[in-house]
Design a protein around this motif. Structure first.
Motif, PDB file in Angstrom:
ATOM      1  N   VAL A  81       0.837  -1.203   0.000  1.00 24.08           N
ATOM      2  CA  VAL A  81       0.000   0.000   0.000  1.00 24.08           C
ATOM      3  C   VAL A  81       0.872   1.253   0.000  1.00 24.08           C
ATOM      4  O   VAL A  81       0.555   2.263  -0.647  1.00 24.08           O
ATOM      5  N   ALA A  82       2.004   1.192   0.718  1.00 21.48           N
ATOM      6  CA  ALA A  82       2.918   2.338   0.775  1.00 21.48           C
ATOM      7  C   ALA A  82       3.658   2.563  -0.539  1.00 21.48           C
ATOM      8  O   ALA A  82       4.273   3.612  -0.727  1.00 21.48           O
ATOM      9  N   GLY A  83       3.603   1.571  -1.447  1.00 19.06           N
ATOM     10  CA  GLY A  83       4.211   1.772  -2.758  1.00 19.06           C
ATOM     11  C   GLY A  83       5.285   0.780  -3.147  1.00 19.06           C
ATOM     12  O   GLY A  83       5.714   0.776  -4.292  1.00 19.06           O
ATOM     13  N   THR A  84       5.781  -0.042  -2.224  1.00 20.09           N
ATOM     14  CA  THR A  84       6.828  -0.995  -2.597  1.00 20.09           C
ATOM     15  C   THR A  84       6.239  -2.063  -3.503  1.00 20.09           C
ATOM     16  O   THR A  84       5.092  -2.465  -3.354  1.00 20.09           O
ATOM     17  N   ARG A  85       7.045  -2.525  -4.444  1.00 17.83           N
ATOM     18  CA  ARG A  85       6.561  -3.493  -5.421  1.00 17.83           C
ATOM     19  C   ARG A  85       7.470  -4.708  -5.545  1.00 17.83           C
ATOM     20  O   ARG A  85       7.420  -5.424  -6.536  1.00 17.83           O
ATOM     21  N   SER A  86       8.309  -4.945  -4.545  1.00 15.75           N
ATOM     22  CA  SER A  86       9.126  -6.153  -4.520  1.00 15.75           C
ATOM     23  C   SER A  86       9.620  -6.359  -3.101  1.00 15.75           C
ATOM     24  O   SER A  86       9.629  -5.425  -2.291  1.00 15.75           O
ATOM     25  N   ALA A  87      10.042  -7.590  -2.802  1.00 13.43           N
ATOM     26  CA  ALA A  87      10.580  -7.873  -1.478  1.00 13.43           C
ATOM     27  C   ALA A  87      11.839  -7.054  -1.183  1.00 13.43           C
ATOM     28  O   ALA A  87      11.974  -6.498  -0.087  1.00 13.43           O
ATOM     29  N   PRO A  88      12.794  -6.921  -2.131  1.00 14.28           N
ATOM     30  CA  PRO A  88      13.970  -6.081  -1.842  1.00 14.28           C
ATOM     31  C   PRO A  88      13.623  -4.621  -1.578  1.00 14.28           C
ATOM     32  O   PRO A  88      14.238  -3.975  -0.727  1.00 14.28           O
ATOM     33  N   GLU A  89      12.622  -4.081  -2.291  1.00 14.24           N
ATOM     34  CA  GLU A  89      12.194  -2.705  -2.012  1.00 14.24           C
ATOM     35  C   GLU A  89      11.666  -2.587  -0.589  1.00 14.24           C
ATOM     36  O   GLU A  89      11.948  -1.606   0.116  1.00 14.24           O
ATOM     37  N   ALA A  90      10.892  -3.579  -0.162  1.00 14.25           N
ATOM     38  CA  ALA A  90      10.353  -3.557   1.202  1.00 14.25           C
ATOM     39  C   ALA A  90      11.477  -3.641   2.228  1.00 14.25           C
ATOM     40  O   ALA A  90      11.421  -3.004   3.290  1.00 14.25           O
ATOM     41  N   GLU A  91      12.521  -4.410   1.913  1.00 15.05           N
ATOM     42  CA  GLU A  91      13.653  -4.517   2.831  1.00 15.05           C
ATOM     43  C   GLU A  91      14.424  -3.200   2.896  1.00 15.05           C
ATOM     44  O   GLU A  91      14.894  -2.806   3.977  1.00 15.05           O
ATOM     45  N   LEU A  92      14.555  -2.519   1.752  1.00 13.77           N
ATOM     46  CA  LEU A  92      15.201  -1.202   1.766  1.00 13.77           C
ATOM     47  C   LEU A  92      14.353  -0.219   2.571  1.00 13.77           C
ATOM     48  O   LEU A  92      14.887   0.582   3.342  1.00 13.77           O
ATOM     49  N   ARG A  93      13.058  -0.277   2.412  1.00 18.84           N
ATOM     50  CA  ARG A  93      12.161   0.585   3.195  1.00 18.84           C
ATOM     51  C   ARG A  93      12.343   0.321   4.684  1.00 18.84           C
ATOM     52  O   ARG A  93      12.388   1.249   5.491  1.00 18.84           O
ATOM     53  N   ASP A  94      12.472  -0.952   5.054  1.00 18.96           N
ATOM     54  CA  ASP A  94      12.681  -1.302   6.464  1.00 18.96           C
ATOM     55  C   ASP A  94      13.958  -0.675   7.005  1.00 18.96           C
ATOM     56  O   ASP A  94      13.984  -0.142   8.118  1.00 18.96           O
ATOM     57  N   CYS A  95      15.043  -0.745   6.225  1.00 19.61           N
ATOM     58  CA  CYS A  95      16.322  -0.273   6.759  1.00 19.61           C
ATOM     59  C   CYS A  95      16.399   1.249   6.803  1.00 19.61           C
ATOM     60  O   CYS A  95      17.202   1.800   7.551  1.00 19.61           O
ATOM     61  N   LEU A  96      15.528   1.941   6.043  1.00 22.20           N
ATOM     62  CA  LEU A  96      15.518   3.406   6.079  1.00 22.20           C
ATOM     63  C   LEU A  96      14.508   3.956   7.082  1.00 22.20           C
ATOM     64  O   LEU A  96      14.622   5.108   7.514  1.00 22.20           O
ATOM     65  N   THR A  97      13.541   3.141   7.456  1.00 17.89           N
ATOM     66  CA  THR A  97      12.522   3.586   8.409  1.00 17.89           C
ATOM     67  C   THR A  97      13.158   3.864   9.769  1.00 17.89           C
ATOM     68  O   THR A  97      13.959   3.092  10.271  1.00 17.89           O
ATOM     69  N   GLY A  98      12.800   4.953  10.352  1.00 17.37           N
ATOM     70  CA  GLY A  98      13.338   5.295  11.664  1.00 17.37           C
ATOM     71  C   GLY A  98      14.629   6.081  11.613  1.00 17.37           C
ATOM     72  O   GLY A  98      15.196   6.415  12.654  1.00 17.37           O
ATOM     73  N   SER A  99      15.127   6.390  10.410  1.00 18.00           N
ATOM     74  CA  SER A  99      16.349   7.190  10.302  1.00 18.00           C
ATOM     75  C   SER A  99      16.113   8.584  10.885  1.00 18.00           C
ATOM     76  O   SER A  99      15.102   9.224  10.567  1.00 18.00           O
ATOM     77  N   PRO A 100      17.028   9.072  11.718  1.00 18.62           N
ATOM     78  CA  PRO A 100      16.869  10.414  12.277  1.00 18.62           C
ATOM     79  C   PRO A 100      17.172  11.522  11.271  1.00 18.62           C
ATOM     80  O   PRO A 100      16.932  12.697  11.546  1.00 18.62           O
ATOM     81  N   VAL A 101      17.690  11.138  10.099  1.00 15.92           N
ATOM     82  CA  VAL A 101      18.108  12.120   9.091  1.00 15.92           C
ATOM     83  C   VAL A 101      17.092  12.239   7.964  1.00 15.92           C
ATOM     84  O   VAL A 101      16.806  13.341   7.485  1.00 15.92           O
ATOM     85  N   LEU A 102      16.530  11.128   7.555  1.00 12.32           N
ATOM     86  CA  LEU A 102      15.721  11.093   6.346  1.00 12.32           C
ATOM     87  C   LEU A 102      14.267  11.471   6.584  1.00 12.32           C
ATOM     88  O   LEU A 102      13.683  11.071   7.592  1.00 12.32           O
ATOM     89  N   PRO A 103      13.676  12.209   5.646  1.00 15.52           N
ATOM     90  CA  PRO A 103      12.227  12.429   5.677  1.00 15.52           C
ATOM     91  C   PRO A 103      11.543  11.198   5.082  1.00 15.52           C
ATOM     92  O   PRO A 103      12.194  10.186   4.797  1.00 15.52           O
ATOM     93  N   GLU A 104      10.259  11.284   4.848  1.00 19.56           N
ATOM     94  CA  GLU A 104       9.530  10.163   4.260  1.00 19.56           C
ATOM     95  C   GLU A 104      10.021   9.894   2.841  1.00 19.56           C
ATOM     96  O   GLU A 104      10.179  10.812   2.036  1.00 19.56           O
ATOM     97  N   VAL A 105      10.282   8.628   2.559  1.00 12.79           N
ATOM     98  CA  VAL A 105      10.655   8.222   1.206  1.00 12.79           C
ATOM     99  C   VAL A 105       9.382   7.906   0.437  1.00 12.79           C
ATOM    100  O   VAL A 105       8.494   7.211   0.938  1.00 12.79           O
ATOM    101  N   LEU A 106       9.275   8.416  -0.789  1.00 10.82           N
ATOM    102  CA  LEU A 106       8.150   8.092  -1.652  1.00 10.82           C
ATOM    103  C   LEU A 106       8.520   6.852  -2.460  1.00 10.82           C
ATOM    104  O   LEU A 106       9.569   6.825  -3.107  1.00 10.82           O
ATOM    105  N   TRP A 107       7.669   5.828  -2.419  1.00 11.95           N
ATOM    106  CA  TRP A 107       7.979   4.578  -3.110  1.00 11.95           C
ATOM    107  C   TRP A 107       7.201   4.480  -4.408  1.00 11.95           C
ATOM    108  O   TRP A 107       5.985   4.612  -4.440  1.00 11.95           O
TER     109      TRP A 107
END
Length: 211
Positions: A81-107
């Motif tokens: 629903v958030a926009g990821t379209r593959s398992a590796p994309e979801a894993e990249l989203r996981d590793c970026l979630t919670g970053s104190p530097v990054l804003p929301e990533v658009l997928w």
């Protein structure tokens, strides 16, 4: 394999031998039998990516199944629903979630030029810094034609000033902290350049669930 069901699939398709359940029911039932998130992600993402089913039908089936072995399915569904379209994309989203530097990533957002021309869609995009994220799976680069199309997409975004960061699924799985640091450093160095580049991004929710 034969499994019991509390209710038959109302959207099953009749055949000469026996009814065949709908793709949404097949996806949810198959995923309920898995114990690890990665294959569940892969099943849901591919079903949507290839157009076998859509988000509304999957949501309906997940609600039908209720809480019976659906925890992994619900997590994978929220990622799609958030926009990821593959398992590796979801894993990249996981590793970026919670970053104190990054804003929301658009997928998988829709990118447009200032005059409304549609640009290639990256896997992820940081609009404020004009940084695109690409997950490069080897399976998509077996033919020269596929590789050429990848380069064309890269060049089209690069000539407008978008920085493209490439990651392989193996890098994301084995070194998630390094992948996150790479994205954070690039974002910090380019923060604010998004307005200068003039590429406009629309989240996937604003342009439907097409793939």
């Amino acid at each position: 394999m034969i499994a019991r069901a509390l209710a038959l699939d109302a959207k099953a398709r009749p055949t000469a031998v026996y009814p065949v359940c709908s793709p949404a029911r097949a996806v949810v039932d198959a995923a309920r039998g898995l114990r690890h998130l990665r294959p569940v992600r892969a099943i849901l993402a591919e079903a949507v990516q290839r157009g076998f089913t859509d988000l509304s039908l999957l949501d309906e089936e997940i609600h039908r199944a209720r809480r019976s072995r659906t925890a992994l399915i619900r997590k994978a569904f929220s990622e799609v629903v958030a926009g990821t379209r593959s398992a590796p994309e979801a894993e990249l989203r996981d590793c970026l979630t919670g970053s104190p530097v990054l804003p929301e990533v658009l997928w998988n957002p829709r990118l447009l030029t200032a005059d409304g021309r549609t640009l290639p869609t990256p896997d992820g995009y940081l609009a404020d810094a004009a940084v695109a994220l690409e997950v490069d799976s080897q399976e998509y680069h077996f033919s020269p034609g596929d590789w050429a199309r990848t380069l064309d997409r890269h060049n089209e975004l690069s000539r407008l000033g978008v920085l493209i960061l490439h990651f392989t699924p193996a890098q994301i799985r084995r070194e998630p902290a390094r992948a996150r640091r790479t994205v954070e450093d690039a974002y910090a160095a380019r923060r604010g350049l998004g307005a200068v580049v003039g590429v406009h991004a629309q989240p996937r929710s604003q342009h439907g669930s097409e793939c």
